[in-house]
Design an enzyme around this catalytic site. Structure first.
Site, PDB file in Angstrom:
ATOM      1  N   ASP A 193     -25.917  22.386  30.965  1.00  0.00           N
ATOM      2  CA  ASP A 193     -24.832  22.433  31.932  1.00  0.00           C
ATOM      3  C   ASP A 193     -23.740  23.691  31.559  1.00  0.00           C
ATOM      4  OD1 ASP A 193     -23.563  22.124  34.842  1.00  0.00           O
ATOM      5  OD2 ASP A 193     -21.768  21.781  33.288  1.00  0.00           O
ATOM      6  N   HIS A 231     -30.457  17.133  36.985  1.00  0.00           N
ATOM      7  CA  HIS A 231     -29.608  17.764  36.330  1.00  0.00           C
ATOM      8  C   HIS A 231     -28.550  17.815  34.850  1.00  0.00           C
ATOM      9  CE1 HIS A 231     -26.543  21.332  35.945  1.00  0.00           C
ATOM     10  NE2 HIS A 231     -25.341  20.361  35.584  1.00  0.00           N
TER      11      HIS A 231
END
Length: 324
Positions: free
Chosen positions: A101, A303
């Site tokens: 991220d 994610h």
């Protein structure tokens, strides 16, 4: 039970908390938002068992690290400076940097700017990308009814009010709906990485998950909840409040390739893959990263890749490290 040690380092005008385990070549592990260094608990164990010195900082603004008030102190260059300071404090001349991220964005730029200190890079989820032709605040979509989540996060005070109202509910929704547990990404799937209704906010469009994420047990989830109840979300949101400033600073090194060896991993159900053009960017990444050793899609993961598929991530990262 995790055996990593927690300590603090004073550098670059901030006090940073680090979790560390093992001995050997240094590997720096950079978390994203909303995470902390605890997101790398599986990698701290796996890398240390494989003969590496694994160090995961709470990046400035997160966890037990300092949280400067001024938003302008959260540029990617500030964070890269923190990482250099961590290496200096540890007595290390270089490291492999691994990020997910926001941590991936920082990892790419760290390797791009300081290959003398960051000898290789592993990025999870976020690919290396060219500098946009216009500032991010202008390129992301927004209407009178909705705006892109990064624009929403960039409004001082607004996102904090929503996210901090019920920290456990916020994390439960974001962790579930951005993970592989939410399933394939299509137009029918609620997506926190998309348009946010100006009236409803980010969380309003996300139903309460029927069950907790399968990859996050109660004790681990509670650790994140405690961390964000103590720190709030402002530090992490300040990273988004520097998107335009980062873009301006990036002009100085626009076009500079990442020359270090690199590995890219992404979850099959990562919400970022639903962003138009993202798969093409990933496919063309070797133009910007000529020494990209491998690019892998991890099946059924989302994610939060290092937490959702720790064994697969550890195996890929360790193989990459041993072949450097």
């Amino acid at each position: 039970m995790y055996a990593f040690t927690q300590s603090f380092i004073e550098t670059n005008g901030v006090r940073l908390s680090i979790a560390a385990q093992g001995a050997g070549p240094l590997v720096l592990l950079l978390h994203g938002f909303p995470e902390t260094s605890y997101a790398w608990r599986h990698q701290l164990v796996g890398l240390s068992n494989a003969g590496f010195r694994a160090v995961a900082p709470d990046l400035r603004g997160f966890g037990l690290s300092d949280r400067p008030i001024e938003p302008e102190r959260y540029t990617t260059l500030n964070i890269i400076g923190d990482l250099v300071g961590i290496m200096d404090a540890l007595g290390e001349t270089n490291a492999v940097v691994v990020g997910n991220d926001w941590g991936a964005t920082i990892a790419w730029q760290a390797a791009q700017l300081r290959p003398d200190r960051f000898r290789a890079v592993v990025a999870l989820g976020v690919p290396m990308m060219d500098r946009a032709p216009i500032s991010p605040s202008r390129i992301f979509p927004q209407t009178e009814q909705a705006w892109f989540y990064t624009n929403y996060f960039s409004q001082p005070g607004q996102a904090e009010s929503e996210l901090e109202l019920d920290v456990a509910a916020t994390l439960r929704k974001l962790y579930f709906w951005a993970s592989g547990d939410a399933g394939p990404r299509d137009q029918k799937t609620p997506n926190p990485f998309g348009l946010v209704a100006r009236q409803a906010g980010l969380l309003g469009a996300l139903p309460e998950p029927a069950s907790p994420p399968t990859w996050l047990d109660k004790a681990d989830f509670d650790a994140f909840v405690r961390a964000y109840k103590a720190s709030g979300f402002r530090g992490g949101l300040n990273y988004y409040r520097n998107l335009d400033r980062n873009w301006e600073l990036q002009a100085a090194f626009n076009g500079l390739p990442v020359q270090t060896p690199a590995l890219y991993l992404v979850g099959e159900y990562d919400t970022g893959l639903a962003i138009p053009g993202m798969r093409e960017i990933i496919g063309d990444m070797r133009k910007l990263v000529p020494n990209l050793r491998d690019s892998q899609i991890i099946q059924r993961a989302g994610h939060w890749l290092q937490q959702e598929a720790p064994d697969l991530v550890n195996a890929a990262v360790i193989e990459f490290l041993r072949n450097l």
